[in-house]
Every structure is written in structure tokens, then in C-alpha cells.
Scaffold this active site. Structure first.
Site, short mmCIF file in Angstrom:
data_model
loop_
_atom_site.label_atom_id
_atom_site.label_comp_id
_atom_site.label_asym_id
_atom_site.label_seq_id
_atom_site.Cartn_x
_atom_site.Cartn_y
_atom_site.Cartn_z
N TYR A 1 -4.99 8.08 -6.04
CA TYR A 1 -3.83 7.17 -5.76
C TYR A 1 -4.39 6.72 -4.41
O TYR A 1 -4.50 5.62 -4.14
CB TYR A 1 -2.55 8.04 -5.62
CG TYR A 1 -1.62 6.97 -5.18
CD1 TYR A 1 -0.69 6.13 -6.17
CD2 TYR A 1 -0.89 7.01 -3.79
CE1 TYR A 1 0.17 5.33 -5.60
CE2 TYR A 1 -0.09 6.23 -3.19
CZ TYR A 1 0.55 5.38 -4.29
OH TYR A 1 1.58 4.49 -3.64
N SER B 1 0.89 -1.08 0.07
CA SER B 1 0.09 -0.02 -0.05
C SER B 1 0.96 1.18 0.19
O SER B 1 1.87 1.14 -0.79
CB SER B 1 -0.88 -0.21 1.10
OG SER B 1 -1.72 1.01 1.26
N LYS C 1 -5.37 2.91 -2.76
CA LYS C 1 -4.85 2.10 -1.75
C LYS C 1 -5.63 1.85 -0.47
O LYS C 1 -5.49 1.04 0.29
CB LYS C 1 -3.41 2.94 -1.30
CG LYS C 1 -2.42 3.14 -2.48
CD LYS C 1 -1.72 1.68 -2.80
CE LYS C 1 -0.57 1.81 -3.78
NZ LYS C 1 0.19 0.57 -4.16
#
Ligand code: NDP
Length: 287
Positions: free
Chosen positions: A159, A145, A163
Site C-alpha cells: 500500500y 495519498s 502512495k
């Protein structure tokens, strides 16, 4: 799927399947696994990049072609690895890339493409390896992650969303597979000296002038950090191996002083906000 060597069935130790193994964390993890005497199936979009590593460790590195956004390839690759090696002990969902853009700047397609890479691909790989790990009663799934998978900031919402999604899935997964002796380790690196910020790897959404003040600095800072990031991927890989081998493997492992500082600061802010609003939270139950 292409393999460049005949497997050495005599090699002892674990079998790792690492995605994005041609660079950065993936390559560092491959080297750490090899150092531990293990066998590495190194998955990359361009497996020829792994020929030198394979040549340096005959019979212990098996490059395979895998684009993790191609769901059709995933089942075939895992089946072939199991056919050749009989087991997968450690799956590392590592392949990934950065995306910079304000939420308003980031397109639907950019979001979907990154979800394919950071979420749907890793989810499919995880599903594919679990039946064999369950039947052998051991295994580990490492999810790369980011500290951006724990909190977010301007310019990295897309982004972080991917994650966060991976972390949410993995938190439940850890509880579901612990009874089968399978560990789940979510890794949250800060800024590490890999290929992440350079060589055109970092994707940037088309900029709008409205976000110059908030997102503009991130657009500058991230690429200019290339080669100067404080984190050492070799040390990160060694820390990941140590965490996997610990009796009590953590669910999450932050890596880098920057990640440790920012995640701990974020806990404090989140805790304080929850406390400040706790009376309101508690006031909404039925009388
Ligand atoms: P690198 O750019 O060095 O490595 C990324 C790897 O992912 C490359 O091997 C790349 O292969 C591969 N990859 C990209 N897209 C795909 C795809 N569709 N299918 C298969 N492989 C693909 O960066 P890192 O080592 O830093 O990145 C690894 C992970 O670490 C990522 O998940 C990233 O989000 C995470 N991370 C990195 C941080 C950092 O500061 N470095 C911080 C926090 C998290 P190719 O050469 O073909 O593009």
C-alpha cells in the site's frame, strides 16, 4: 461514459472531477464542493450510487462511470467532461483501497493491481486534464495519498509503495505546473471513518505463519477499526477545500491527529538517522 443529467451551463463556480465519489472522502469532497457553489462530475465504478446526490442538487452533480484502472476509459471520460462543461478546475484522484500483507506475502499481481489504482490511473488522469488547465492558466490536482505515503510500517509495504509513488510523481508535478497557475495538493490522512476498513473493501494477502507476530496484529486491527476511526471525512473535506483556497496551498496536508503525530515523529527519527550517518554520507565524495 454515462451521465444522468443535462448540464446546467448557468451554474457558476469551479468544475470538479472526483474519482471514487460514491463513498468516504470522495463523497465528502463532492458535498463540500457543492456547498461552495461548484459543479461536481462524480466518477464511480457504480454511478447509480450517486443518483440521490444528483437528485438533491439538480444540474450540479454529474455521475459518470469510471474505473480508474481502465486506462482506455480515462481519456474518453475527460474528453467528454470537457465537451460538456468546458473546463475541469479541480481533479481529485481519490479512488483507492487498502492492502494488508507482509512484503513476502504480497503477490506481484496484488502489487500491480494496486499500482494501477493508486499510481497509473491518477497519472493518466493528471496527464489528461493538464492541457486544458494550462491553457486556462489555473487548476488544482488533489492527490489522496495517506500517512502511509510518508512512512510505512509492517503489513502495509505494498500500500505504501503505491502512495509513495504517487507522492514522488506529485512532488515533481507541483514544480512543473506552478508556472501555469496550477496547484498540487497531496493529502495524507490518518485513520478516517469511511468505507476503507469495512464491507470487504480492505484487501488482505494470503497470510504466512512467519509473519503472525509482525503483520498479524495489523490484519486484526484495521478491519476492527471500521466505524470507530477518529477522523471525520466531512472535516477532512472542509480542510482540503480551505487548503486549496489558501494563498499558499501546501504541497502536503496531513489530516487527523494520528497522522500529525506519526508524520512528525517520523521526521524526527529520519532526521536523527541522517545526522548520525552524516559523516559517512559526506565521506564518499572523490578527494
Ligand atoms: P472508501 O472505501 O469509502 O472509498 C473508496 C472509493 O474508491 C469508493 O468509492 C470505491 O468505489 C472507489 N474505488 C475503488 N476502486 C476503484 C476503481 N478501480 N475505480 C474507481 N473507483 C474505485 O474509502 P476512502 O474514502 O477512505 O478512500 C479514499 C482514498 O483515501 C483512498 O485513496 C485511500 O487510500 C485514502 N485513504 C483513506 C484512509 C482512511 O482511513 N479512510 C487513510 C488514508 C488514505 P467502489 O464502491 O466501486 O469500490
Amino acid at each position: 461514459m454515462t451521465t444522468t443529467h443535462t448540464p446546467d451551463r448557468e451554474s457558476s463556480g469551479r468544475v470538479w472531477l472526483i474519482t471514487g465519489a460514491s463513498s468516504g472522502f470522495g463523497q465528502a469532497l463532492a458535498e463540500v464542493a457543492l456547498g461552495a457553489g461548484d459543479t461536481v462530475v462524480a466518477a464511480a465504478r457504480r454511478p447509480a450510487l450517486l443518483d440521490a446526490l444528483a437528485a438533491a442538487h439538480p444540474g450540479r452533480v454529474f455521475p459518470v462511470a469510471l474505473d480508474v484502472t481502465d486506462q482506455a476509459q480515462i481519456g474518453a471520460v475527460v474528453a467528454e467532461v470537457l465537451r460538456q462543461h468546458g473546463r475541469i478546475d479541480v481533479l481529485v484522484n481519490n479512488a483507492g483501497r487498502g492492502l494488508v500483507g507482509a512484503v513476502e506475502e504480497t503477490t506481484e499481481q496484488e502489487l500491480r493491481d494496486l499500482m494501477d489504482l493508486h499510481f497509473f490511473g491518477p497519472a493518466a488522469l493528471t496527464r489528461a486534464v493538464l492541457p486544458q488547465m494550462r491553457s486556462q492558466g489555473s487548476g488544482a490536482v488533489v492527490q489522496m495519498s495517506s500517512m502511509g505515503g510518508r512512512f510505512s510500517f509492517a503489513g502495509v509495504g505494498g500500500y505504501s509503495a503505491t502512495k509513495f509513488a504517487l507522492e514522488g510523481l506529485s512532488e515533481a508535478l507541483a514544480l512543473e505546473v506552478a508556472p501555469f497557475g496550477i496547484k498540487v495538493l497531496i493529502v495524507e490522512p490518518g485513520s478516517f471513518r469511511t468505507g476503507f476498513a469495512g464491507g470487504g473493501a480492505l484487501q488482505q494477502s494470503a497470510a504466512l505463519p512467519a509473519y503472525e507476530e509482525t503483520v498479524g496484529p495489523v490484519r486484526e486491527v484495521l478491519p476492527s477499526s471500521d466505524g470507530k476511526q477518529p477522523g471525520d471525512p466531512a472535516k477532512a473535506a472542509a480542510a482540503i477545500l480551505a487548503a486549496l483556497e489558501a494563498d499558499r496551498t501546501p504541497l502536503r496536508l496531513a489530516l487527523g491527529s494520528d497522522a500529525a503525530d506519526a508524520i512528525l515523529a517520523n521526521f524526527e527519527t529520519s532526521r536523527q538517522e541522517a545526522l548520525d550517518w552524516e559523516p559517512v554520507s559526506r565521506s564518499t565524495d572523490f578527494d
